[in-house]
Scaffold this active site. Sequence first.
Site, PDB file in Angstrom:
ATOM      1  N   GLU A   1      -5.795 -11.463  -3.476  1.00 38.28           N
ATOM      2  CA  GLU A   1      -5.808 -10.636  -4.690  1.00 38.28           C
ATOM      3  C   GLU A   1      -4.692  -9.575  -4.703  1.00 38.28           C
ATOM      4  OE1 GLU A   1      -9.487  -9.820  -6.785  1.00 38.28           O
ATOM      5  OE2 GLU A   1      -8.932  -7.710  -6.862  1.00 38.28           O
TER       6      GLU A   1
ATOM      7  N   SER B   1     -11.019  -5.681  -2.409  1.00 36.82           N
ATOM      8  CA  SER B   1     -11.267  -7.132  -2.303  1.00 36.82           C
ATOM      9  C   SER B   1      -9.958  -7.838  -1.983  1.00 36.82           C
ATOM     10  CB  SER B   1     -11.793  -7.683  -3.628  1.00 36.82           C
ATOM     11  OG  SER B   1     -12.936  -6.972  -3.990  1.00 36.82           O
TER      12      SER B   1
ATOM     13  N   ARG C   1      -8.349  -9.158 -14.922  1.00 42.31           N
ATOM     14  CA  ARG C   1      -7.464  -8.672 -13.832  1.00 42.31           C
ATOM     15  C   ARG C   1      -5.999  -9.068 -14.067  1.00 42.31           C
ATOM     16  NH1 ARG C   1     -11.634  -6.858 -13.268  1.00 42.31           N
ATOM     17  NH2 ARG C   1     -12.959  -6.617 -11.435  1.00 42.31           N
TER      18      ARG C   1
HETATM   19  C1  LIG Z   1     -11.438   0.313  -1.678  1.00 41.18           C
HETATM   20  C2  LIG Z   1     -10.806  -0.303  -2.906  1.00 41.18           C
HETATM   21  C3  LIG Z   1     -11.596  -0.672  -3.977  1.00 41.18           C
HETATM   22  C4  LIG Z   1     -11.032  -1.235  -5.128  1.00 41.18           C
HETATM   23  N1  LIG Z   1     -11.858  -1.574  -6.152  1.00 41.18           N
HETATM   24  C5  LIG Z   1     -11.339  -2.122  -7.276  1.00 41.18           C
HETATM   25  C6  LIG Z   1     -12.187  -2.487  -8.369  1.00 41.18           C
HETATM   26  O1  LIG Z   1     -13.404  -2.293  -8.323  1.00 41.18           O
HETATM   27  N2  LIG Z   1     -11.623  -3.036  -9.473  1.00 41.18           N
HETATM   28  C7  LIG Z   1     -10.271  -3.235  -9.570  1.00 41.18           C
HETATM   29  O2  LIG Z   1      -9.826  -3.720 -10.609  1.00 41.18           O
HETATM   30  N3  LIG Z   1      -9.431  -2.885  -8.551  1.00 41.18           N
HETATM   31  C8  LIG Z   1      -9.922  -2.350  -7.416  1.00 41.18           C
HETATM   32  N4  LIG Z   1      -9.090  -2.019  -6.377  1.00 41.18           N
HETATM   33  C9  LIG Z   1      -7.634  -2.288  -6.491  1.00 41.18           C
HETATM   34  C10 LIG Z   1      -6.788  -1.061  -6.906  1.00 41.18           C
HETATM   35  O3  LIG Z   1      -7.456   0.133  -6.672  1.00 41.18           O
HETATM   36  C11 LIG Z   1      -6.367  -1.131  -8.386  1.00 41.18           C
HETATM   37  O4  LIG Z   1      -5.635  -2.306  -8.632  1.00 41.18           O
HETATM   38  C12 LIG Z   1      -5.508   0.074  -8.791  1.00 41.18           C
HETATM   39  O5  LIG Z   1      -5.308   0.096 -10.182  1.00 41.18           O
HETATM   40  C13 LIG Z   1      -4.155   0.112  -8.087  1.00 41.18           C
HETATM   41  O6  LIG Z   1      -3.605   1.383  -8.346  1.00 41.18           O
HETATM   42  P1  LIG Z   1      -2.450   1.986  -7.472  1.00 41.18           P
HETATM   43  O7  LIG Z   1      -2.046   3.261  -8.121  1.00 41.18           O
HETATM   44  O8  LIG Z   1      -2.872   2.080  -6.055  1.00 41.18           O
HETATM   45  O9  LIG Z   1      -1.323   0.883  -7.660  1.00 41.18           O
HETATM   46  P2  LIG Z   1      -0.296   0.295  -6.583  1.00 41.18           P
HETATM   47  O10 LIG Z   1      -1.039  -0.388  -5.502  1.00 41.18           O
HETATM   48  O11 LIG Z   1       0.682   1.342  -6.173  1.00 41.18           O
HETATM   49  O12 LIG Z   1       0.480  -0.792  -7.460  1.00 41.18           O
HETATM   50  C14 LIG Z   1      -0.187  -1.958  -7.878  1.00 41.18           C
HETATM   51  C15 LIG Z   1       0.763  -2.772  -8.770  1.00 41.18           C
HETATM   52  O13 LIG Z   1       1.032  -2.054  -9.970  1.00 41.18           O
HETATM   53  C16 LIG Z   1       2.434  -1.772 -10.119  1.00 41.18           C
HETATM   54  N5  LIG Z   1       2.500  -0.400 -10.642  1.00 41.18           N
HETATM   55  C17 LIG Z   1       1.940   0.700 -10.078  1.00 41.18           C
HETATM   56  N6  LIG Z   1       2.170   1.774 -10.852  1.00 41.18           N
HETATM   57  C18 LIG Z   1       2.886   1.351 -11.919  1.00 41.18           C
HETATM   58  C19 LIG Z   1       3.452   2.013 -13.065  1.00 41.18           C
HETATM   59  N7  LIG Z   1       3.302   3.323 -13.279  1.00 41.18           N
HETATM   60  N8  LIG Z   1       4.161   1.260 -13.950  1.00 41.18           N
HETATM   61  C20 LIG Z   1       4.315  -0.073 -13.755  1.00 41.18           C
HETATM   62  N9  LIG Z   1       3.812  -0.743 -12.687  1.00 41.18           N
HETATM   63  C21 LIG Z   1       3.115  -0.041 -11.785  1.00 41.18           C
HETATM   64  C22 LIG Z   1       3.025  -1.927  -8.729  1.00 41.18           C
HETATM   65  O14 LIG Z   1       4.388  -2.296  -8.768  1.00 41.18           O
HETATM   66  C23 LIG Z   1       2.140  -3.022  -8.153  1.00 41.18           C
HETATM   67  O15 LIG Z   1       2.561  -4.269  -8.618  1.00 41.18           O
HETATM   68  C24 LIG Z   1      -9.624  -1.442  -5.208  1.00 41.18           C
HETATM   69  C25 LIG Z   1      -8.813  -1.057  -4.125  1.00 41.18           C
HETATM   70  C26 LIG Z   1      -9.391  -0.487  -2.985  1.00 41.18           C
HETATM   71  C27 LIG Z   1      -8.516  -0.054  -1.842  1.00 41.18           C
END
Ligand SMILES: Cc1cc2nc3c(=O)[nH]c(=O)nc-3n(C[C@H](O)[C@H](O)[C@H](O)COP(=O)(O)OP(=O)(O)OC[C@H]3O[C@@H](n4cnc5c(N)ncnc54)[C@H](O)[C@@H]3O)c2cc1C
Length: 351
Positions: free
Chosen positions: A340, A242, A164
């Site tokens: 997290e 989480s 992670r």
């Molecule tokens: C219901 C649920 C279940 C989930 N299950 C899991 C799981 O099983 N495993 C897991 O690992 N995660 C899980 N997550 C967490 C999440 O989905 C992941 O971390 C996902 O990759 C975040 O993507 P996002 O596009 O929403 O990023 P955001 O929330 O928009 O951003 C997350 C971080 O990444 C940075 N970021 C975003 N895009 C970019 C880019 N293009 N370039 C540089 N930095 C960037 C942002 O600045 C921020 O720091 C879950 C979340 C939810 C709501």
Amino acid sequence: MKLHHDYDLSHANTMALTCTAHTAIELFDTADITPAITYAKLNSLPLLVLSGGSNVILPNKLKACVLLPRFNGIHTISKSDTHVLISAKAGENWHEFVQTCLDNGWYGLENLALIPGLVGACPVQNIGAYGVQVSDFIEKVIAYDLTTGTQCEFKNAKCQFTYRHSLFKDNPNRYLISEVIFKLHTSSDHVQSNYGDLAALSLKLAHQDNRKTIHPKDVFNAVIAIRQSKLPDPKVLANCGSFFQNPIISMAQFTSLKTQHASLPSYLIDDNNVKIPAGWLIDMAGLKGGGIFPILTHRLQALVLTNHTPHIATANDIQKSQDFIIDTVHDKFGVQLVREPVWIDEQGYHA
Ligand SMILES: Cc1cc2nc3c(=O)[nH]c(=O)nc-3n(C[C@H](O)[C@H](O)[C@H](O)COP(=O)(O)OP(=O)(O)OC[C@H]3O[C@@H](n4cnc5c(N)ncnc54)[C@H](O)[C@@H]3O)c2cc1C
């Protein structure tokens, strides 16, 4: 590119927290990146990259310039007898991309089905689930250095992927990831289905289809079924997955806790350290479905904090409930829970 002032982000984060950004810029092409950096500099605004908003806690007011990558496109770069190199642009929806890979016979990502968010964010926290981490399949990440506007390429080893974690998580808002190159299997023989409930369900699905061997599509369908039965859908009940990391405690502390709580589950890290489930601690502290309204733990999955007043609750409400849960668990077990999701402050900094 499209520039917005006083941009409402309450629908752009899965926790559905109220948030207004001073400025937001939708980027439709990588050529938009340099003008966006220049705009932010001229207006003395710090930059923040936001994708699907599924792993962030946003402040009520964000005095920053939020960059929203909207680059789309998936294409094959090359193919060998065993592997295929696939490029996916940052703005692609992660789950839809996983589905596209399966439909085209590109295998490996099926265990990561239904994780919310966009492709560009997947390397940041090295998303993982059901025994697979995305770093297992990333060949290269293409990003833009937001301090200079220059394009950089990070081969897998340079991304410093760990559990992670990655170089990008260590350097928030330094890079904007524009594209990820994946190396996927072209044969369906490489399924990873021996993780928890996944094995039995994948096999059941294969048998229903009169097959003896498990296909990646069985794993994909099993992962979806398991996730839907365990995790609340953010579109129905706002949450960010989480909320606490599973704590790693010393063997001495574990032994003492286990004497008092015989049912405490554990995962041995090494001779001196043991990982224990945060969800179990919260549940046993009597907080399943608890917390401080409107931010409550989920009634089936104590590890997930849910927002019961979407688009009204703020980061302040999260803070109160989070602190209450951390303190209650600490008082009962002497274990410190750690959040997290990424906490973003008013200047767009990651706390
Ligand atoms: C219901 C649920 C279940 C989930 N299950 C899991 C799981 O099983 N495993 C897991 O690992 N995660 C899980 N997550 C967490 C999440 O989905 C992941 O971390 C996902 O990759 C975040 O993507 P996002 O596009 O929403 O990023 P955001 O929330 O928009 O951003 C997350 C971080 O990444 C940075 N970021 C975003 N895009 C970019 C880019 N293009 N370039 C540089 N930095 C960037 C942002 O600045 C921020 O720091 C879950 C979340 C939810 C709501």
